[in-house]
Design a protein around this motif. Structure first.
Motif, short mmCIF file in Angstrom:
data_model
loop_
_atom_site.label_atom_id
_atom_site.label_comp_id
_atom_site.label_asym_id
_atom_site.label_seq_id
_atom_site.Cartn_x
_atom_site.Cartn_y
_atom_site.Cartn_z
N UNK A 4 0.64 -1.20 -0.03
CA UNK A 4 0.00 0.01 -0.08
C UNK A 4 0.80 1.20 0.07
N UNK A 5 2.03 1.27 -0.08
CA UNK A 5 2.83 2.42 -0.14
C UNK A 5 2.65 2.88 -1.68
N UNK A 6 2.31 4.19 -1.69
CA UNK A 6 2.32 4.94 -3.04
C UNK A 6 3.43 4.75 -3.68
N UNK A 7 3.46 4.60 -5.13
CA UNK A 7 4.70 4.41 -5.73
C UNK A 7 5.29 5.81 -6.11
N UNK A 8 6.50 6.22 -5.69
CA UNK A 8 6.89 7.25 -5.99
C UNK A 8 6.90 7.58 -7.60
N UNK A 9 6.56 8.94 -8.11
CA UNK A 9 6.51 9.39 -9.70
C UNK A 9 7.91 9.14 -10.05
N UNK A 10 8.74 9.35 -9.24
CA UNK A 10 10.09 9.55 -9.59
C UNK A 10 11.14 8.90 -8.44
N UNK A 11 11.58 8.10 -8.58
CA UNK A 11 12.38 7.36 -7.33
C UNK A 11 13.72 8.21 -7.19
N UNK A 12 14.01 8.87 -8.27
CA UNK A 12 15.27 9.58 -8.04
C UNK A 12 15.03 10.99 -7.36
N UNK A 13 13.60 11.40 -7.12
CA UNK A 13 13.22 12.77 -6.67
C UNK A 13 12.65 12.42 -5.36
N UNK A 14 12.84 11.79 -4.37
CA UNK A 14 12.27 11.46 -3.15
C UNK A 14 13.13 12.13 -2.04
N UNK A 15 12.23 12.72 -1.10
CA UNK A 15 12.76 13.53 0.17
C UNK A 15 12.73 12.65 1.55
N UNK A 16 13.56 12.42 2.26
CA UNK A 16 13.26 12.08 3.55
C UNK A 16 12.59 13.15 4.50
N UNK A 17 12.23 12.55 5.72
CA UNK A 17 11.62 13.50 6.71
C UNK A 17 12.15 14.79 7.40
N UNK A 18 13.49 15.00 6.95
CA UNK A 18 14.11 16.21 7.26
C UNK A 18 14.34 16.99 6.07
N UNK A 19 13.77 16.64 4.82
CA UNK A 19 14.15 17.24 3.58
C UNK A 19 15.34 17.05 2.77
N UNK A 20 15.99 16.15 3.00
CA UNK A 20 17.23 15.80 2.34
C UNK A 20 16.60 14.53 1.08
N UNK A 21 17.41 14.79 0.01
CA UNK A 21 17.00 13.90 -1.12
C UNK A 21 17.78 12.63 -0.76
#
Length: 248
Positions: free
Chosen positions: A25-42
């Protein structure tokens, strides 16, 4: 802010985990290369990041080999209070033991993980689920072992590994494929001894060749028949419980 981290051996484990998390059930990221962690780091460096519907963040880290998993686990445990705080660490490995030899070594065990963790945090303790807790339960460490209890069957490698798990699910879902893969492997002229990857890539080449190797391990989760067989085996090994706990 916190995150859960899965430490696995390589890119194919990463792909399998990605497909599994999406199946859960985790939404698939539209771009796995453009994901950010909880503190805003790529999220980069080969890592994948997923945001569960519960709001939890899960990072998949391919360690490029089993020997590198414990050093990375030690680094993350020692830095567990640095934002984003580490709430759950999963160590995921192939056992590399033969399912056809019950007297063989059992591979990496929870007690082996516990021994390493107590070198870092002597007060680590077991919880009722069989995981290891640190900081009075604020952080949990779990072990996922790729394994499946199968009798010998054609098209399935004997060595306990991700490849064995996936091939077993494929053969259970599509019984005719096992003999076809085995006949091809056995019929190779001057063939070396078969290793787990040769079984997995034979299944991939036979029925998923247009996907390529990495996508193969994600796509097995998109087939309802195969996913059902994977779930059955992952529940039996205890891995399913751990995956669900990651997501809250």
């Amino acid at each position: 802010m916190s995150e859960s981290v899965i430490l696995c051996e390589g890119f194919y484990d990463r792909a399998f985990w990605a497909g599994w998390l999406e199946y859960l059930g985790c939404p698939k990221p539209k771009n796995l290369g453009n994901v950010f962690d909880p503190v805003g780091r790529q999220v980069k460096g080969g890592h994948f990041g997923y945001s569960a519907k519960s709001g939890r963040f899960v990072r998949i880290v391919p360690c490029q080999g089993k020997p590198k998993i414990f050093p990375e686990a030690r680094r993350r445990i020692e830095g567990r209070h640095i934002a984003p705080k580490l709430s759950h660490l999963v160590i995921c490995v192939d056992l590399d033991t033969s399912a056809n030899k019950p007297s063989a070594a059992t591979g990496l065990r929870v007690e082996d993980v516990r021994r390493v963790i107590r070198e870092i945090e002597p007060h680590a303790r077991d919880n009722d689920d069989g995981d290891i807790e640190l900081d009075a339960g604020a952080m949990v460490v779990s072990l996922v072992r790729w394994e499946t209890e199968e009798t010998h069957a054609e098209g399935i490698p004997a060595l306990q590994s991700l490849e064995r798990l996936v091939c077993a699910a494929l053969v259970a879902a599509y019984p005719d494929r096992g003999p076809a893969v085995q006949d091809w492997l056995d019929g190779r002229p001057e063939a070396p001894d078969s290793i787990p990857k040769e079984f997995a890539w034979s299944h991939m080449a036979g029925w998923y060749a247009d996907l390529g190797c990495d996508a193969f391990y994600r796509t097995v989760w998109e087939d309802a028949n195969v996913a059902q067989e994977l779930e059955s085996r992952l529940r039996s090994s205890g891995a399913w419980r751990i995956a669900e706990a990651l997501l809250g």
